[in-house]
Design a protein around this motif. Structure first.
Motif, PDB file in Angstrom:
ATOM      1  N   ARG A 127     -57.207  64.590  88.799  1.00  0.00           N
ATOM      2  CA  ARG A 127     -56.196  65.465  89.408  1.00  0.00           C
ATOM      3  C   ARG A 127     -56.915  66.548  90.208  1.00  0.00           C
ATOM      4  N   ALA A 128     -56.375  66.861  91.378  1.00  0.00           N
ATOM      5  CA  ALA A 128     -56.945  67.943  92.196  1.00  0.00           C
ATOM      6  C   ALA A 128     -55.833  68.915  92.575  1.00  0.00           C
ATOM      7  N   THR A 129     -56.228  70.115  92.941  1.00  0.00           N
ATOM      8  CA  THR A 129     -55.260  71.067  93.498  1.00  0.00           C
ATOM      9  C   THR A 129     -55.063  70.748  94.984  1.00  0.00           C
ATOM     10  N   GLN A 130     -54.218  71.515  95.652  1.00  0.00           N
ATOM     11  CA  GLN A 130     -53.859  71.225  97.046  1.00  0.00           C
ATOM     12  C   GLN A 130     -55.076  71.427  97.961  1.00  0.00           C
ATOM     13  N   PHE A 131     -55.171  70.553  98.964  1.00  0.00           N
ATOM     14  CA  PHE A 131     -56.289  70.621  99.900  1.00  0.00           C
ATOM     15  C   PHE A 131     -56.090  71.808 100.860  1.00  0.00           C
ATOM     16  N   HIS A 132     -57.199  72.319 101.396  1.00  0.00           N
ATOM     17  CA  HIS A 132     -57.121  73.412 102.383  1.00  0.00           C
ATOM     18  C   HIS A 132     -56.185  73.036 103.536  1.00  0.00           C
ATOM     19  N   SER A 133     -56.301  71.779 103.994  1.00  0.00           N
ATOM     20  CA  SER A 133     -55.507  71.358 105.155  1.00  0.00           C
ATOM     21  C   SER A 133     -54.021  71.297 104.829  1.00  0.00           C
ATOM     22  N   PHE A 134     -53.702  71.055 103.568  1.00  0.00           N
ATOM     23  CA  PHE A 134     -52.294  71.030 103.148  1.00  0.00           C
ATOM     24  C   PHE A 134     -51.702  72.437 103.288  1.00  0.00           C
ATOM     25  N   VAL A 135     -52.484  73.437 102.872  1.00  0.00           N
ATOM     26  CA  VAL A 135     -52.029  74.833 102.960  1.00  0.00           C
ATOM     27  C   VAL A 135     -51.922  75.258 104.427  1.00  0.00           C
ATOM     28  N   SER A 136     -52.938  74.919 105.209  1.00  0.00           N
ATOM     29  CA  SER A 136     -52.963  75.418 106.593  1.00  0.00           C
ATOM     30  C   SER A 136     -51.888  74.784 107.462  1.00  0.00           C
ATOM     31  N   ARG A 137     -51.382  73.616 107.012  1.00  0.00           N
ATOM     32  CA  ARG A 137     -50.320  72.964 107.786  1.00  0.00           C
ATOM     33  C   ARG A 137     -49.093  73.879 107.909  1.00  0.00           C
ATOM     34  N   LEU A 138     -48.825  74.636 106.865  1.00  0.00           N
ATOM     35  CA  LEU A 138     -47.678  75.561 106.897  1.00  0.00           C
ATOM     36  C   LEU A 138     -47.896  76.637 107.962  1.00  0.00           C
ATOM     37  N   PHE A 139     -49.143  77.076 108.101  1.00  0.00           N
ATOM     38  CA  PHE A 139     -49.444  78.117 109.090  1.00  0.00           C
ATOM     39  C   PHE A 139     -49.443  77.536 110.511  1.00  0.00           C
ATOM     40  N   SER A 140     -50.025  76.360 110.660  1.00  0.00           N
ATOM     41  CA  SER A 140     -50.073  75.730 111.991  1.00  0.00           C
ATOM     42  C   SER A 140     -48.665  75.452 112.508  1.00  0.00           C
ATOM     43  N   ALA A 141     -47.783  75.077 111.592  1.00  0.00           N
ATOM     44  CA  ALA A 141     -46.402  74.778 111.997  1.00  0.00           C
ATOM     45  C   ALA A 141     -45.707  76.023 112.561  1.00  0.00           C
ATOM     46  N   GLN A 142     -46.235  77.189 112.233  1.00  0.00           N
ATOM     47  CA  GLN A 142     -45.603  78.435 112.690  1.00  0.00           C
ATOM     48  C   GLN A 142     -46.432  79.134 113.775  1.00  0.00           C
ATOM     49  N   ARG A 143     -47.287  78.353 114.467  1.00  0.00           N
ATOM     50  CA  ARG A 143     -48.241  79.014 115.376  1.00  0.00           C
ATOM     51  C   ARG A 143     -47.563  79.751 116.526  1.00  0.00           C
ATOM     52  N   TRP A 144     -46.333  79.344 116.908  1.00  0.00           N
ATOM     53  CA  TRP A 144     -45.644  80.033 118.006  1.00  0.00           C
ATOM     54  C   TRP A 144     -44.692  81.116 117.496  1.00  0.00           C
ATOM     55  N   SER A 145     -44.675  81.296 116.196  1.00  0.00           N
ATOM     56  CA  SER A 145     -43.720  82.248 115.621  1.00  0.00           C
ATOM     57  C   SER A 145     -44.318  83.665 115.632  1.00  0.00           C
ATOM     58  N   PRO A 146     -43.493  84.694 115.860  1.00  0.00           N
ATOM     59  CA  PRO A 146     -44.026  86.068 115.834  1.00  0.00           C
ATOM     60  C   PRO A 146     -44.345  86.560 114.423  1.00  0.00           C
ATOM     61  N   VAL A 147     -43.873  85.826 113.414  1.00  0.00           N
ATOM     62  CA  VAL A 147     -44.218  86.160 112.020  1.00  0.00           C
ATOM     63  C   VAL A 147     -44.636  84.883 111.304  1.00  0.00           C
ATOM     64  N   THR A 148     -45.416  85.049 110.235  1.00  0.00           N
ATOM     65  CA  THR A 148     -45.728  83.896 109.397  1.00  0.00           C
ATOM     66  C   THR A 148     -44.928  84.050 108.111  1.00  0.00           C
ATOM     67  N   VAL A 149     -44.100  83.074 107.814  1.00  0.00           N
ATOM     68  CA  VAL A 149     -43.265  83.129 106.607  1.00  0.00           C
ATOM     69  C   VAL A 149     -43.896  82.222 105.550  1.00  0.00           C
ATOM     70  N   VAL A 150     -44.102  82.787 104.361  1.00  0.00           N
ATOM     71  CA  VAL A 150     -44.751  82.009 103.296  1.00  0.00           C
ATOM     72  C   VAL A 150     -43.983  82.179 101.983  1.00  0.00           C
ATOM     73  N   PRO A 151     -44.090  81.218 101.097  1.00  0.00           N
ATOM     74  CA  PRO A 151     -43.440  81.348  99.791  1.00  0.00           C
ATOM     75  C   PRO A 151     -44.225  82.303  98.897  1.00  0.00           C
ATOM     76  N   ALA A 152     -43.511  82.857  97.928  1.00  0.00           N
ATOM     77  CA  ALA A 152     -44.113  83.895  97.073  1.00  0.00           C
ATOM     78  C   ALA A 152     -44.796  83.266  95.863  1.00  0.00           C
ATOM     79  N   PHE A 153     -45.815  82.468  96.116  1.00  0.00           N
ATOM     80  CA  PHE A 153     -46.587  81.997  94.967  1.00  0.00           C
ATOM     81  C   PHE A 153     -48.064  81.859  95.306  1.00  0.00           C
ATOM     82  N   THR A 154     -48.816  81.561  94.271  1.00  0.00           N
ATOM     83  CA  THR A 154     -50.280  81.540  94.346  1.00  0.00           C
ATOM     84  C   THR A 154     -50.763  80.108  94.511  1.00  0.00           C
TER      85      THR A 154
END
Ligand SMILES: NC(=O)c1ccc[n+]([C@@H]2O[C@H](COP(=O)([O-])OP(=O)(O)OC[C@H]3O[C@@H](n4cnc5c(N)ncnc54)[C@H](OP(=O)(O)O)[C@@H]3O)[C@@H](O)[C@H]2O)c1
Length: 248
Positions: A127-154
Motif C-alpha cells: 500500500r502507498a500513499t497518494q503520489f505527488h502527481s495525484f496531488v498536483s493534478r488538483l492544482f494544475s486543473a485550477q491553473r487559470w483560476s484566480p484562487v486555488t481551492v483545496v479540501p481541508a485535509f492533510t
C-alpha cells in the motif's frame, strides 16, 4: 518473465524502466497497441488477450486500475486467468487506509486485496500513499483560476519513482504477503501543498480551504488515508513542485 499491468500509467512507466534496468525481462500490458514487441494488448475488464499476455510469465506486477471499471472486477478477471496460468508471484499495488476509508474506490481496492489473499497464489500487497502527481493534478486543473481551492485535509504524498523502486525490491524479495506501507516523508495540509505549488510556479493567488462534506470528507479529515511518520519516501512535495516548475 514479468508481466506488468498498468505499465503505461503513472506508476507503471517508472516500474517497467526500473525492472528492466535491474535485468528482468518485462512484458507491458496495455489495452492499446504499441509499436514494440515488449507490449501485449489485453483488457482486464473483459479478459480478452490475457491468456496470451500470461504465456511464459512467472511474476505479475498488477498496477492497472480503471477509473470507470471497478478495481475488484479487473482483479477477479486477472485471478481467473491466473488459475489457468499459475505464476510464482503476484504483486498488487494498493493504497494506504483502504481497510478503513469511506471512498468507494478505496473500499473496492480493499476487496481486491481480499480476493488476492484468498486466491492461493503466492502474493505481495504493497500500500502507498497518494503520489505527488495525484496531488498536483488538483492544482494544475485550477491553473487559470484566480484562487486555488483545496479540501481541508492533510496529505502524505510520495514520489512515484520511489514506489517503483520499492516494487522492484519486492519482486526480488519474493512473495511476502502484506508488506509495510510506503508513504511520503511528511504530512502537510492541502493548503500548505497548494502554497508550495503556487510558490514554485510564481503564482500569486490565495488558497481557499473548503471542508469536504459527507462520510468521505470525514474519512479524509480523520486521516484514514495517512500512514505513520516518518514514511520511507525521501522526496518532498516542495522538491517535486520545484522540478515540475522547471528552471526560473
Ligand atoms: N495515483 C495515486 O496517487 C496512487 C496512490 C497509491 C496507489 N495507487 C495505485 O497504483 C496503481 C497505479 O496507479 P496510477 O496512478 O499509475 O494509474 P494510472 O496512471 O491511472 O494508470 C492506469 C493504468 O491502468 C491501465 N488500465 C486501466 N483499465 C484497464 C483495463 N481495462 N485493462 C488493462 N489495463 C487497464 C491503463 O493502461 P492502458 O490505458 O494502457 O490500457 C493504465 O496503464 C493503481 O492500482 C492505483 O490504485 C495510486
Amino acid at each position: 518473465m514479468i508481466l506488468v499491468t498498468g505499465a503505461t500509467g503513472t506508476l507503471g512507466k517508472p516500474t517497467v524502466d526500473l525492472l528492466r534496468a535491474a535485468g528482468y525481462s518485462v512484458r507491458s500490458l496495455s489495452r492499446h497497441p504499441a509499436h514494440n514487441s515488449e507490449t501485449v494488448v489485453a483488457d482486464l475488464s473483459t479478459g480478452i488477450g490475457l491468456q496470451d499476455a500470461l504465456a511464459g510469465v512467472t511474476t505479475v506486477v498488477h498496477l492497472a486500475s480503471g477509473a470507470n471499471a471497478r478495481d475488484s472486477q479487473q482483479t477477479r478477471i486477472l485471478l481467473d486467468a491466473l488459475a489457468a496460468h499459475p505464476v510464482e508471484h503476484l504483486i498488487f499495488m494498493s493504497i494506504v487506509g483502504v481497510d478503513k476509508h469511506s471512498l468507494a474506490y478505496y473500499r473496492d481496492k480493499f476487496l481486491s486485496e481480499h480476493l488476492i489473499a484468498a486466491s492461493g497464489i503466492p502474493y505481495t500487497i504493497l500500500r502507498a500513499t497518494q503520489f505527488h502527481s495525484f496531488v498536483s493534478r488538483l492544482f494544475s486543473a485550477q491553473r487559470w483560476s484566480p484562487v486555488t481551492v483545496v479540501p481541508a485535509f492533510t496529505m502524505q504524498p510520495v514520489a512515484v519513482e520511489e514506489v517503483a523502486e520499492r516494487l522492484t525490491a519486492l519482486v526480488a524479495a519474493g512473495p511476502s504477503q502484506r508488506v509495510a506501507d510506503f508513504a511520503g516523508p511528511e504530512q502537510l495540509s492541502f493548503t500548505a501543498l497548494a502554497q508550495q505549488w503556487n510558490s514554485a510556479h510564481s503564482f500569486r493567488r490565495p488558497v481557499w480551504t473548503v471542508p469536504m462534506p459527507g462520510a468521505v470528507g470525514r474519512s479524509f479529515a480523520r486521516g484514514d488515508h495517512l500512514s505513520t511518520l516518518p514514511g520511507d519516501g525521501r522526496a518532498t512535495f516542495a522538491e517535486y513542485a520545484k522540478a515540475a516548475a522547471g528552471p526560473r
